[in-house]
Design an enzyme around this catalytic site. Sequence first.
Site: not given
Length: 392
Positions: A114, A116-118, A134, A231
């Site tokens: 999991e 930040g996006f999902g 995702k 990132d």
Amino acid sequence: MAAPGLVLICYSFLCHCFGSRRKDTDDPVLVKESNAMDSAPSVEMNPVPVNIPASPLRVPASPLRAPVSPLRVPPSPGRFSMSPKLDRIGSVHLTMRQVERATQNFSPSLKLGEGGFGTVYKAQLQDGQMVAIKRASKEHSDALRSEFRSEIELLAKIEHRNLVKLLGYVDKGNDRIIITEYVPNGTLREHLDGVHGNCLDFSQRLEISIDIAHGLTYLHLYAEKQIIHRDVKSSNILLTDRMRAKVADFGFARLGDTEPGKTHVLTKVKGTVGYLDPEYMRTYKLTPKSDVYSFGVLLVEILTGRRPVDSRRSMDEKVTIKWAFGKYNNGETMDLVDPQMREAVDKKIFKKMLNLAFQCAAPTRADRPEMKSVAEQLWAIRVKYLKRVGRE
């Protein structure tokens, strides 16, 4: 989402920590770590004026740099058009109903991770192919639409064995789905934590470091247009069954500046605390050297096994790269070897990798090597390592 104030407070604290006088050393390397927390939250900061003093500590050119290697990182022959038609991307075309069937209605038992996006799920298609799906969080679906689109467009432009491959996507209504190749052996951070049983040996850590460096070199130099990942961290590195590394999660990635004479992109700060380039945080100027900084932090993490920041440790060991530099400067290099590695580690080879990590994590981007040079130096270290262990 971490508050910008917390980021700046921690950053100032670390500036102070690195302000103390260091010992004279023949190895002119220095690092400065940005802030981080155990949970490693993502950070987003808008480009507004911030008065953070520039670091007075600079890194001169290192005499330990490897000469230019004949074993250069070649450009990848696989390139995508700069104007891909998104409805033709990849080889997997699914409806939302098919996605739900493949993930058993997004079963928690199939959850891989999991962010930040999902949430990412393991899924099996009707033809038996395993993929990773995702899914954007419902509450963040609209807010993350631009990041979703950015990730799709950037993934469509890249194809390299050390980068996770895009296979397809779904963008309909409130549903935002990215379908990528499934990398079966978990994340690098999981392996450093011993989640998968066997500890990574030194040879595996060196090969993984080279794989990551090759993937980032491709993004910076050989993609159709320069791509900055933004990132780079251990939980975004996936490992195959053969322990080869693939860089994943391009949700924060940005195209580099393409205007002649421009060297940076002025943009809000995004990334993960602990790996963030301090100069990017101070100036909001993003360059490929921001990825180089993150890679330096990651390389120390790979060698020591420690997370960038560990609040459970004593004050002088909380910030791993600061602690590592102190040990290195005091001639206690072998104290930094991950205790999970029970094998004997060659001191000279280990020291060369640490030195390279500190060069990458220099506070000022002008003192950091290019990613291509990093890959070449790691390859040169690998050649020496194989000679020493008699595997050449």
